[in-house]
Design an enzyme around this catalytic site. Structure first.
Site, mmCIF file in Angstrom:
data_model
loop_
_atom_site.group_PDB
_atom_site.id
_atom_site.type_symbol
_atom_site.label_atom_id
_atom_site.label_comp_id
_atom_site.label_asym_id
_atom_site.label_seq_id
_atom_site.Cartn_x
_atom_site.Cartn_y
_atom_site.Cartn_z
ATOM 1 N N GLU A 16 -27.896 5.009 22.464
ATOM 2 C CA GLU A 16 -27.272 4.204 23.509
ATOM 3 C C GLU A 16 -26.200 3.332 22.867
ATOM 4 O O GLU A 16 -26.515 2.490 22.011
ATOM 5 C CB GLU A 16 -28.302 3.312 24.200
ATOM 6 C CG GLU A 16 -27.677 2.494 25.316
ATOM 7 C CD GLU A 16 -28.511 1.290 25.737
ATOM 8 O OE1 GLU A 16 -29.573 1.046 25.131
ATOM 9 O OE2 GLU A 16 -28.060 0.591 26.662
ATOM 10 N N GLY A 60 -5.069 5.621 18.371
ATOM 11 C CA GLY A 60 -5.944 6.728 17.960
ATOM 12 C C GLY A 60 -7.160 6.291 17.160
ATOM 13 O O GLY A 60 -8.014 7.112 16.845
HETATM 14 N N1 ACO Z 1 -8.257 3.163 29.877
HETATM 15 C C1 ACO Z 1 -7.818 4.446 29.930
HETATM 16 N N2 ACO Z 1 -7.506 5.176 28.835
HETATM 17 C C2 ACO Z 1 -7.625 4.573 27.632
HETATM 18 C C3 ACO Z 1 -8.071 3.234 27.504
HETATM 19 C C4 ACO Z 1 -8.400 2.536 28.679
HETATM 20 N N3 ACO Z 1 -8.836 1.268 28.634
HETATM 21 N N4 ACO Z 1 -8.072 2.913 26.170
HETATM 22 C C5 ACO Z 1 -7.627 4.014 25.526
HETATM 23 N N5 ACO Z 1 -7.373 4.999 26.415
HETATM 24 C C6 ACO Z 1 -6.915 6.336 26.118
HETATM 25 C C7 ACO Z 1 -5.670 6.381 25.264
HETATM 26 O O1 ACO Z 1 -4.500 6.322 26.008
HETATM 27 C C8 ACO Z 1 -5.830 7.700 24.542
HETATM 28 O O2 ACO Z 1 -5.402 8.759 25.368
HETATM 29 P P1 ACO Z 1 -4.620 10.045 24.750
HETATM 30 O O3 ACO Z 1 -5.600 10.665 23.770
HETATM 31 O O4 ACO Z 1 -4.353 10.888 25.938
HETATM 32 O O5 ACO Z 1 -3.424 9.489 24.071
HETATM 33 C C9 ACO Z 1 -7.353 7.847 24.391
HETATM 34 O O6 ACO Z 1 -7.928 6.989 25.378
HETATM 35 C C10 ACO Z 1 -7.832 7.419 23.026
HETATM 36 O O7 ACO Z 1 -7.229 6.194 22.685
HETATM 37 P P2 ACO Z 1 -7.428 5.503 21.264
HETATM 38 O O8 ACO Z 1 -6.114 4.989 20.797
HETATM 39 O O9 ACO Z 1 -8.169 6.427 20.369
HETATM 40 O O10 ACO Z 1 -8.377 4.298 21.701
HETATM 41 P P3 ACO Z 1 -8.304 2.769 21.194
HETATM 42 O O11 ACO Z 1 -8.125 2.715 19.725
HETATM 43 O O12 ACO Z 1 -7.352 2.000 22.021
HETATM 44 O O13 ACO Z 1 -9.779 2.303 21.543
HETATM 45 C C11 ACO Z 1 -11.072 1.075 23.184
HETATM 46 C C12 ACO Z 1 -10.260 2.357 22.891
HETATM 47 C C13 ACO Z 1 -12.240 0.992 22.212
HETATM 48 C C14 ACO Z 1 -11.617 1.182 24.620
HETATM 49 C C15 ACO Z 1 -10.137 -0.135 23.002
HETATM 50 O O14 ACO Z 1 -9.056 -0.018 23.872
HETATM 51 C C16 ACO Z 1 -10.819 -1.473 23.233
HETATM 52 O O15 ACO Z 1 -11.376 -2.049 22.303
HETATM 53 N N6 ACO Z 1 -10.743 -2.003 24.478
HETATM 54 C C17 ACO Z 1 -11.299 -3.323 24.789
HETATM 55 C C18 ACO Z 1 -12.796 -3.374 24.690
HETATM 56 C C19 ACO Z 1 -13.479 -2.371 25.588
HETATM 57 O O16 ACO Z 1 -13.156 -2.217 26.766
HETATM 58 N N7 ACO Z 1 -14.490 -1.677 25.022
HETATM 59 C C20 ACO Z 1 -15.342 -0.749 25.722
HETATM 60 C C21 ACO Z 1 -16.283 -1.509 26.567
HETATM 61 S S1 ACO Z 1 -17.641 -0.542 27.158
HETATM 62 C C22 ACO Z 1 -18.775 -0.603 25.885
HETATM 63 O O17 ACO Z 1 -18.574 -1.282 24.920
HETATM 64 C C23 ACO Z 1 -20.019 0.214 26.023
#
Ligand code: ACO
Length: 122
Positions: A60, A74
């Protein structure tokens, strides 16, 4: 331990609705594991914290975040791929479950997560 505390700070910034005490309690609990993504200079960029339910074969994901300055480059995908690899080889898990924030559903979908749970109910 220092990496975990840095990760706690990233979680509490990126997940502002989560109480800090709750984050610390899970992050430092022996039942939870964290995969931490480091820059070459040792700075923590983000991480994933999960609990392994080994007999049931799933984990989980409790927290997942990347520091704001490093998002959408990425790293989140790379972090998830390392975490999956670790969970499969070290914890013998086949699935991850999570309760994602609405705004992170797009990210989790791109990582192969589905909204319907396909695991056997038992
Ligand atoms: N909504 C939609 N798409 C997204 C989002 C989002 N919030 N964030 C990233 N993506 C997409 C990217 O555009 C990318 O798409 P592509 O492969 O078509 O280019 C893909 O997802 C992967 O993106 P990465 O660059 O690998 O992701 P990133 O390094 O930005 O990490 C994360 C994603 C962890 C969600 C980050 O944005 C973050 O820390 N956000 C704030 C905290 C958060 O919301 N965490 C998750 C909460 S839920 C939980 O913790 C269980």
């Amino acid at each position: 331990m220092m990496h975990l505390i840095s990760l706690k700070n990233i979680y509490s910034k990126q997940l502002p609705n989560m109480p800090k005490e709750y984050i610390v309690r899970l992050l430092l609990h022996y039942s939870h594991k964290s995969v931490v993504l480091l820059k070459r200079n040792g700075t923590v960029m983000g991480g994933i914290t999960y609990r392994a339910f080994t007999p049931q074969g799933f984990g989980e994901i409790a927290f997942c975040a990347i520091a704001s300055s490093e998002q959408v480059k990425g790293y989140g995908t790379r972090l998830m791929n390392y975490t999956k690899e670790y969970a499969v080889t070290m914890d013998h898990l086949s699935h991850f479950l999570t309760y994602a924030d609405n705004n992170a559903v797009g990210y989790f979908t791109k990582q192969g997560f589905t909204k319907e749970i396909t695991l056997d109910k038992a």
